[in-house]
Design a protein around this motif. Structure first.
Motif, PDB file in Angstrom:
ATOM      1  N   GLU A   7      40.730  37.252  28.708  1.00  0.00           N
ATOM      2  CA  GLU A   7      41.064  38.478  29.425  1.00  0.00           C
ATOM      3  C   GLU A   7      39.840  39.356  29.567  1.00  0.00           C
ATOM      4  OE1 GLU A   7      43.717  42.300  28.249  1.00  0.00           O
ATOM      5  OE2 GLU A   7      44.758  40.370  28.205  1.00  0.00           O
TER       6      GLU A   7
ATOM      7  N   GLU B  80      39.082  43.325  30.668  1.00  0.00           N
ATOM      8  CA  GLU B  80      39.721  44.607  30.962  1.00  0.00           C
ATOM      9  C   GLU B  80      38.643  45.641  31.176  1.00  0.00           C
ATOM     10  OE1 GLU B  80      42.642  47.722  28.720  1.00  0.00           O
ATOM     11  OE2 GLU B  80      43.132  45.582  28.576  1.00  0.00           O
TER      12      GLU B  80
ATOM     13  N   GLU C  16      50.519  44.910  38.572  1.00  0.00           N
ATOM     14  CA  GLU C  16      50.133  43.604  38.018  1.00  0.00           C
ATOM     15  C   GLU C  16      50.581  42.500  38.961  1.00  0.00           C
ATOM     16  OE1 GLU C  16      51.666  41.022  34.269  1.00  0.00           O
ATOM     17  OE2 GLU C  16      50.998  43.059  33.839  1.00  0.00           O
TER      18      GLU C  16
ATOM     19  N   GLU D 129      50.707  38.139  39.192  1.00  0.00           N
ATOM     20  CA  GLU D 129      50.613  36.917  38.393  1.00  0.00           C
ATOM     21  C   GLU D 129      50.975  35.741  39.291  1.00  0.00           C
ATOM     22  OE1 GLU D 129      53.181  35.246  34.703  1.00  0.00           O
ATOM     23  OE2 GLU D 129      52.436  37.301  34.527  1.00  0.00           O
TER      24      GLU D 129
END
Length: 84
Positions: A4, A6, A68, A70
């Motif tokens: 990840e 960020e 978000e 996905e």
């Protein structure tokens, strides 16, 4: 790349809108596009259909608005490379 990345930054409303517009343009291109996360550039290649989530958290001191997306990686999807 696994894992990840960020990035948090303080932007004006205009700067945030420009950032979202650049992502929207990339999504419309139907090709892989680059997202800038601070000093890191990440190439992403979303599937034709994505799971889309919008969340708003509200308390007395602040509000948090999250977007978000996905998707499932396809067999022919480009590997995501992060470059500093």
């Amino acid at each position: 790349m696994a894992g990840e990345i960020e990035h948090e930054a303080e932007l004006t409303r205009e700067e945030a809108a420009t950032y979202f517009e650049e992502i929207a343009d990339g999504l419309r291109s139907e090709e892989a596009f680059t997202v800038v996360l601070g000093d890191i550039e990440v190439d992403v290649d979303p599937a034709e259909t994505v799971e889309f989530e919008v969340e708003l958290e509200d308390d007395e001191d602040e509000r948090e608005f999250e977007i978000e997306m996905e998707w499932t990686r396809g067999d022919d999807e480009l590997e995501i490379d992060a470059e500093e």
